[in-house]
Design a protein around this motif. Structure first.
Motif, PDB file in Angstrom:
ATOM      1  N   SER A  75       0.829  -1.202   0.000  1.00 41.00           N
ATOM      2  CA  SER A  75       0.000   0.000   0.000  1.00 41.00           C
ATOM      3  C   SER A  75       0.867   1.256   0.000  1.00 41.00           C
ATOM      4  O   SER A  75       0.601   2.216  -0.734  1.00 41.00           O
ATOM      5  N   ARG A  99      -9.562   5.834   1.345  1.00 47.15           N
ATOM      6  CA  ARG A  99     -10.284   5.412   2.541  1.00 47.15           C
ATOM      7  C   ARG A  99     -11.667   4.891   2.164  1.00 47.15           C
ATOM      8  O   ARG A  99     -12.118   3.866   2.667  1.00 47.15           O
ATOM      9  N   ILE A 102     -11.240   1.425   0.365  1.00 51.41           N
ATOM     10  CA  ILE A 102     -10.814   0.322   1.220  1.00 51.41           C
ATOM     11  C   ILE A 102     -11.917  -0.092   2.195  1.00 51.41           C
ATOM     12  O   ILE A 102     -11.915  -1.203   2.700  1.00 51.41           O
ATOM     13  N   THR A 103     -12.877   0.803   2.418  1.00 55.71           N
ATOM     14  CA  THR A 103     -14.015   0.450   3.268  1.00 55.71           C
ATOM     15  C   THR A 103     -15.217   0.030   2.422  1.00 55.71           C
ATOM     16  O   THR A 103     -16.335  -0.038   2.928  1.00 55.71           O
ATOM     17  N   LEU A 118      -5.864  -3.513  -3.789  1.00 51.69           N
ATOM     18  CA  LEU A 118      -6.044  -3.504  -2.335  1.00 51.69           C
ATOM     19  C   LEU A 118      -7.512  -3.508  -1.924  1.00 51.69           C
ATOM     20  O   LEU A 118      -7.825  -3.609  -0.744  1.00 51.69           O
ATOM     21  N   GLN A 119      -8.409  -3.425  -2.880  1.00 55.26           N
ATOM     22  CA  GLN A 119      -9.826  -3.346  -2.546  1.00 55.26           C
ATOM     23  C   GLN A 119     -10.327  -4.586  -1.816  1.00 55.26           C
ATOM     24  O   GLN A 119     -11.189  -4.494  -0.946  1.00 55.26           O
ATOM     25  N   VAL A 121      -9.073  -6.041   0.502  1.00 55.97           N
ATOM     26  CA  VAL A 121      -8.801  -5.895   1.934  1.00 55.97           C
ATOM     27  C   VAL A 121     -10.080  -5.500   2.675  1.00 55.97           C
ATOM     28  O   VAL A 121     -10.249  -5.831   3.849  1.00 55.97           O
ATOM     29  N   SER A 122     -11.004  -4.836   1.975  1.00 59.75           N
ATOM     30  CA  SER A 122     -12.246  -4.389   2.628  1.00 59.75           C
ATOM     31  C   SER A 122     -13.041  -5.559   3.198  1.00 59.75           C
ATOM     32  O   SER A 122     -13.857  -5.374   4.091  1.00 59.75           O
ATOM     33  N   ILE A 128      -7.722  -3.544   7.283  1.00 57.05           N
ATOM     34  CA  ILE A 128      -7.926  -2.202   6.741  1.00 57.05           C
ATOM     35  C   ILE A 128      -6.890  -1.231   7.300  1.00 57.05           C
ATOM     36  O   ILE A 128      -6.344  -0.401   6.576  1.00 57.05           O
ATOM     37  N   ALA A 131      -3.647  -1.468   5.360  1.00 58.85           N
ATOM     38  CA  ALA A 131      -3.694  -0.826   4.044  1.00 58.85           C
ATOM     39  C   ALA A 131      -3.737   0.695   4.133  1.00 58.85           C
ATOM     40  O   ALA A 131      -3.241   1.386   3.256  1.00 58.85           O
ATOM     41  N   THR A 132      -4.327   1.227   5.205  1.00 55.75           N
ATOM     42  CA  THR A 132      -4.492   2.679   5.300  1.00 55.75           C
ATOM     43  C   THR A 132      -3.367   3.373   6.067  1.00 55.75           C
ATOM     44  O   THR A 132      -3.307   4.602   6.072  1.00 55.75           O
TER      45      THR A 132
END
Length: 144
Positions: A75, A99, A102-103, A118-119, A121-122, A128, A131-132
């Motif tokens: 990330s 943000r 990813i959520t 990375l999506q 990961v949600s 999360i 990744a953030t």
């Protein structure tokens, strides 16, 4: 179904590649901004440096050092690729867009497609923060 399996494999390859062979490790020269980010839940750390253009409104270069899981490091590397050359306002907007993505609240446009890796990961709320981390660190360095 088959295309989603291929897409998931491609995304896993992107994450592994950016984690193992990060192109944006190091420290900018000069360092116009620095921030240390830490995720106490898992121990991931990111030290982010940025170099601004002479007027201070655009990110000329961005580098990171850190330790963490593949998601946190990938990330950070993908973030650096994405925001290099962007204005401060554009970078802050991208922090918010990431943000949201990813959520599970959106997707990046096709030209920023690698970030979509990375999506997934949600689906794992505990990851999360991994990744953030670099994105929160970027926001902190810009706002300091």
């Amino acid at each position: 179904m088959t295309s989603s399996i291929h897409q998931r494999r491609l995304y896993q390859q992107i994450i592994l590649e950016h984690s193992k062979n990060s192109r944006n490790r190091g420290t900018t020269n000069p360092v116009d901004g620095y921030h240390y980010g830490h995720n106490p839940m898992c121990g991931d750390t990111i030290e982010l440096t940025i170099q601004l253009n002479p007027t201070g409104d655009r990110i000329e270069d961005i580098k990171f050092e850190g330790k963490g899981c593949a998601i946190a490091i990938a990330s950070a590397d993908l973030m650096a690729d994405t925001v290099r050359g962007k204005t401060i306002a554009e970078a802050l907007s991208m922090v918010e867009r990431f943000r949201e993505m990813i959520t599970g609240q959106g997707e990046f446009s096709p030209e920023l497609g690698k970030l979509n890796a990375l999506q997934g990961v949600s689906q794992f709320p505990i990851r999360i923060k991994c990744a953030t981390l670099s994105w929160h660190t970027l926001k902190a360095v810009i706002e300091s």
